[in-house]
Design a protein around this motif. Structure first.
Motif, PDB file in Angstrom:
ATOM      1  N   VAL A 160       0.658  -0.875   0.153  1.00  0.00           N
ATOM      2  CA  VAL A 160       0.032   0.001  -0.491  1.00  0.00           C
ATOM      3  C   VAL A 160       1.025   1.158   0.138  1.00  0.00           C
ATOM      4  O   VAL A 160       0.555   1.997  -0.524  1.00  0.00           O
ATOM      5  N   ALA A 161       1.845   1.165   0.670  1.00  0.00           N
ATOM      6  CA  ALA A 161       2.729   2.130   0.964  1.00  0.00           C
ATOM      7  C   ALA A 161       3.730   2.769  -0.503  1.00  0.00           C
ATOM      8  O   ALA A 161       3.589   3.683  -0.566  1.00  0.00           O
ATOM      9  N   VAL A 162       3.791   1.966  -0.969  1.00  0.00           N
ATOM     10  CA  VAL A 162       4.691   1.871  -2.512  1.00  0.00           C
ATOM     11  C   VAL A 162       3.605   2.428  -3.855  1.00  0.00           C
ATOM     12  O   VAL A 162       3.685   2.969  -4.272  1.00  0.00           O
ATOM     13  N   HIS A 163       2.375   2.238  -3.507  1.00  0.00           N
ATOM     14  CA  HIS A 163       1.437   1.819  -4.664  1.00  0.00           C
ATOM     15  C   HIS A 163       1.115   3.829  -4.074  1.00  0.00           C
ATOM     16  O   HIS A 163       1.441   4.186  -5.258  1.00  0.00           O
ATOM     17  N   GLN A 164       0.486   4.080  -3.178  1.00  0.00           N
ATOM     18  CA  GLN A 164       0.283   5.388  -2.369  1.00  0.00           C
ATOM     19  C   GLN A 164       1.697   6.566  -2.861  1.00  0.00           C
ATOM     20  O   GLN A 164       1.427   7.157  -2.909  1.00  0.00           O
ATOM     21  N   SER A 165       2.457   6.257  -2.407  1.00  0.00           N
ATOM     22  CA  SER A 165       3.829   6.547  -2.782  1.00  0.00           C
ATOM     23  C   SER A 165       3.921   7.171  -4.145  1.00  0.00           C
ATOM     24  O   SER A 165       4.143   8.505  -4.839  1.00  0.00           O
ATOM     25  N   LEU A 166       3.714   6.637  -5.399  1.00  0.00           N
ATOM     26  CA  LEU A 166       3.967   6.141  -6.794  1.00  0.00           C
ATOM     27  C   LEU A 166       2.441   7.193  -7.460  1.00  0.00           C
ATOM     28  O   LEU A 166       2.607   8.542  -8.010  1.00  0.00           O
ATOM     29  N   ILE A 167       1.888   7.549  -6.574  1.00  0.00           N
ATOM     30  CA  ILE A 167       0.364   8.170  -6.878  1.00  0.00           C
ATOM     31  C   ILE A 167       0.432   9.331  -6.581  1.00  0.00           C
ATOM     32  O   ILE A 167       0.429  11.094  -6.960  1.00  0.00           O
ATOM     33  N   ASN A 168       1.191   9.271  -4.646  1.00  0.00           N
ATOM     34  CA  ASN A 168       1.840  11.190  -4.794  1.00  0.00           C
ATOM     35  C   ASN A 168       2.564  11.896  -5.739  1.00  0.00           C
ATOM     36  O   ASN A 168       2.807  12.695  -5.982  1.00  0.00           O
ATOM     37  N   ASP A 169       3.661  10.830  -5.581  1.00  0.00           N
ATOM     38  CA  ASP A 169       4.661  10.626  -6.680  1.00  0.00           C
ATOM     39  C   ASP A 169       4.447  11.853  -8.256  1.00  0.00           C
ATOM     40  O   ASP A 169       4.740  12.913  -8.669  1.00  0.00           O
ATOM     41  N   ILE A 170       3.427  11.225  -8.832  1.00  0.00           N
ATOM     42  CA  ILE A 170       2.655  11.506  -9.921  1.00  0.00           C
ATOM     43  C   ILE A 170       1.900  12.884  -9.815  1.00  0.00           C
ATOM     44  O   ILE A 170       2.016  12.993 -10.993  1.00  0.00           O
ATOM     45  N   GLU A 171       1.047  12.796  -8.616  1.00  0.00           N
ATOM     46  CA  GLU A 171       0.364  13.863  -8.798  1.00  0.00           C
ATOM     47  C   GLU A 171       0.572  15.147  -8.830  1.00  0.00           C
ATOM     48  O   GLU A 171       1.092  15.615  -9.063  1.00  0.00           O
ATOM     49  N   ASN A 172       2.222  15.090  -7.710  1.00  0.00           N
ATOM     50  CA  ASN A 172       3.278  16.361  -7.583  1.00  0.00           C
ATOM     51  C   ASN A 172       3.898  16.557  -9.015  1.00  0.00           C
ATOM     52  O   ASN A 172       3.966  17.349  -9.389  1.00  0.00           O
ATOM     53  N   LEU A 173       4.296  15.950  -9.453  1.00  0.00           N
ATOM     54  CA  LEU A 173       4.704  15.622 -11.094  1.00  0.00           C
ATOM     55  C   LEU A 173       3.205  16.766 -11.899  1.00  0.00           C
ATOM     56  O   LEU A 173       3.614  17.399 -12.511  1.00  0.00           O
ATOM     57  N   GLN A 220      10.634   7.383 -16.159  1.00  0.00           N
ATOM     58  CA  GLN A 220      10.687   6.842 -14.059  1.00  0.00           C
ATOM     59  C   GLN A 220       9.641   6.010 -13.867  1.00  0.00           C
ATOM     60  O   GLN A 220       9.330   4.945 -13.598  1.00  0.00           O
ATOM     61  N   TYR A 221       7.856   6.770 -13.318  1.00  0.00           N
ATOM     62  CA  TYR A 221       7.282   6.704 -13.035  1.00  0.00           C
ATOM     63  C   TYR A 221       6.263   5.904 -13.997  1.00  0.00           C
ATOM     64  O   TYR A 221       5.668   5.378 -13.290  1.00  0.00           O
ATOM     65  N   GLU A 235       3.776   1.082 -14.699  1.00  0.00           N
ATOM     66  CA  GLU A 235       3.300   0.298 -15.584  1.00  0.00           C
ATOM     67  C   GLU A 235       3.243  -1.470 -15.134  1.00  0.00           C
ATOM     68  O   GLU A 235       3.021  -2.226 -15.347  1.00  0.00           O
ATOM     69  N   ASN A 236       4.859  -1.598 -13.938  1.00  0.00           N
ATOM     70  CA  ASN A 236       5.542  -2.591 -13.530  1.00  0.00           C
ATOM     71  C   ASN A 236       3.990  -3.268 -12.718  1.00  0.00           C
ATOM     72  O   ASN A 236       4.238  -4.086 -11.968  1.00  0.00           O
ATOM     73  N   LEU A 237       3.401  -2.231 -11.866  1.00  0.00           N
ATOM     74  CA  LEU A 237       2.813  -2.067 -10.709  1.00  0.00           C
ATOM     75  C   LEU A 237       1.452  -2.698 -11.037  1.00  0.00           C
ATOM     76  O   LEU A 237       1.340  -3.862 -10.608  1.00  0.00           O
ATOM     77  N   ILE A 238       1.310  -2.474 -12.110  1.00  0.00           N
ATOM     78  CA  ILE A 238      -0.175  -2.137 -12.659  1.00  0.00           C
ATOM     79  C   ILE A 238       0.094  -3.787 -13.263  1.00  0.00           C
ATOM     80  O   ILE A 238      -1.312  -4.304 -13.098  1.00  0.00           O
ATOM     81  N   GLN A 239       1.528  -4.394 -14.021  1.00  0.00           N
ATOM     82  CA  GLN A 239       0.864  -5.663 -14.171  1.00  0.00           C
ATOM     83  C   GLN A 239       1.233  -6.590 -13.435  1.00  0.00           C
ATOM     84  O   GLN A 239       1.251  -7.749 -13.851  1.00  0.00           O
ATOM     85  N   THR A 240       2.254  -6.725 -11.815  1.00  0.00           N
ATOM     86  CA  THR A 240       2.444  -7.515 -11.161  1.00  0.00           C
ATOM     87  C   THR A 240       0.988  -7.348 -10.110  1.00  0.00           C
ATOM     88  O   THR A 240       0.933  -8.105  -9.360  1.00  0.00           O
ATOM     89  N   LYS A 241       0.717  -6.526  -9.896  1.00  0.00           N
ATOM     90  CA  LYS A 241      -0.431  -6.530  -9.122  1.00  0.00           C
ATOM     91  C   LYS A 241      -1.995  -5.959  -9.239  1.00  0.00           C
ATOM     92  O   LYS A 241      -2.232  -4.970  -9.187  1.00  0.00           O
ATOM     93  N   PRO A 242      -2.254  -6.454 -10.153  1.00  0.00           N
ATOM     94  CA  PRO A 242      -3.768  -6.316 -10.478  1.00  0.00           C
ATOM     95  C   PRO A 242      -4.524  -6.282  -9.957  1.00  0.00           C
ATOM     96  O   PRO A 242      -5.587  -5.495 -10.435  1.00  0.00           O
ATOM     97  N   ILE A 272      -3.795   3.841  -9.941  1.00  0.00           N
ATOM     98  CA  ILE A 272      -2.443   3.680 -10.428  1.00  0.00           C
ATOM     99  C   ILE A 272      -2.669   3.934 -11.978  1.00  0.00           C
ATOM    100  O   ILE A 272      -2.118   5.525 -12.558  1.00  0.00           O
ATOM    101  N   GLU A 273      -3.363   3.753 -11.935  1.00  0.00           N
ATOM    102  CA  GLU A 273      -4.525   3.460 -13.911  1.00  0.00           C
ATOM    103  C   GLU A 273      -4.812   5.104 -13.901  1.00  0.00           C
ATOM    104  O   GLU A 273      -4.415   5.188 -15.605  1.00  0.00           O
ATOM    105  N   THR A 274      -4.838   4.903 -13.492  1.00  0.00           N
ATOM    106  CA  THR A 274      -5.890   7.201 -13.350  1.00  0.00           C
ATOM    107  C   THR A 274      -4.511   8.073 -13.276  1.00  0.00           C
ATOM    108  O   THR A 274      -4.913   8.491 -14.300  1.00  0.00           O
TER     109      THR A 274
END
Length: 277
Positions: A4-17, A31-32, A37-44, A52-54
């Protein structure tokens, strides 16, 4: 929890970008995108995968729009530089300066411009600048001579006895011409400007005396007209209208009207009161 922390951290990073006012850094975005894409593929089936898809969709759309705008702005830069080159052939310095300034202004605000495109812009600028400097030098030489001629023309007014009103008209035209030269960006040296200013002052000096005398004359005329109006009002009050000599009154009024208009001009601000008195 770690996932959850990994997913949420990536979401926060993309939103800030995406929220960056300077535009999206495409290197970081890449990079993001790979991480997403890796998280979507491995943890669908993860609860945050749809979020993350959004974010990934928004990131792709933003990058696509940014690339399109960059391409369009680059074309604008090239178009302005082409316009500058065409203007150089016609020796139209104002257009050259305007087009070059616009090109640099647009180029300076294009995020992520490639080295190849920057080099393309630099090559064109390297062709434009030497010719523009030469044209600027020729223009400055030409306008300097024209300024000197204008000063000589004004110098001929000094002591010529020219009508003050014509002097004012000539000086106004000369100052407008000087301002027009300045507006083109071809600024005069301070020494030449001071010579122009001092010569204009010398040419205008007789006008100071003349207009001061005219101002006093208008004041004197106003006083005479007011005295005449007072005289008319007194005549009106003293006349026995029951036994008036209308022929004499008519003659006196015509004479008074003639005297009034012969007195001469007054300041415009007094016209209305004098007419209704």
């Amino acid at each position: 929890l770690m996932e959850v922390a990994v997913h949420q951290s990536l979401i926060n990073d993309i939103e800030n970008l995406l929220a960056s006012p300077a535009g999206v850094d495409e290197t970081i975005a890449k990079q993001y995108r790979k991480q997403a894409e890796n998280l979507i593929q491995t943890k669908p089936d993860h609860a945050l995968t749809k979020d993350i898809e959004t974010c990934l969709t928004q990131l792709r759309e933003r990058i696509h729009a940014q690339v399109e705008k960059r391409d369009a702005d680059f074309e604008k830069v090239i178009a302005e530089l082409t316009r500058a080159n065409a203007a150089l052939k016609e020796e139209n310095l104002k257009t050259v300066e305007d087009a070059t300034h616009k090109a640099l202004s647009i180029a300076g605000q294009i995020p992520g411009l490639s080295d190849q495109r920057r080099n393309e812009i630099d090559v064109q600028l390297e062709q434009i600048y030497p010719k523009m400097r030469k044209l600027t030098a020729w223009r400055h030489w030409g306008t300097t001579r024209a300024r000197e001629d204008l000063i000589d023309q004004i110098r001929q007014i000094v002591g010529s006895g020219m009508d003050p009103n014509k002097i004012v008209t000539s000086l106004r035209a000369a100052k407008k011409q000087w301002q027009d030269w300045e507006k083109t960006g071809d600024h005069s040296e301070h020494k030449l400007w001071k010579e122009f200013s001092d010569t204009c002052d010398a040419a205008y000096e007789p006008c100071r005396v003349y207009f001061k005398e005219q101002q006093q004359l208008r004041k004197d005329n106003l006083k005479l007209k007011r005295e005449l109006i007072a005289e008319m009002q007194q005549r009106f009050e003293e006349t026995d209208w029951a036994a008036a000599d209308w022929k004499d009154i008519d003659k006196w009024l015509r004479q008074a009207r003639t005297r009034f208009f012969k007195i001469g001009h007054t300041d415009y601000k007094h016209h209305k009161k004098l007419k209704t008195a």
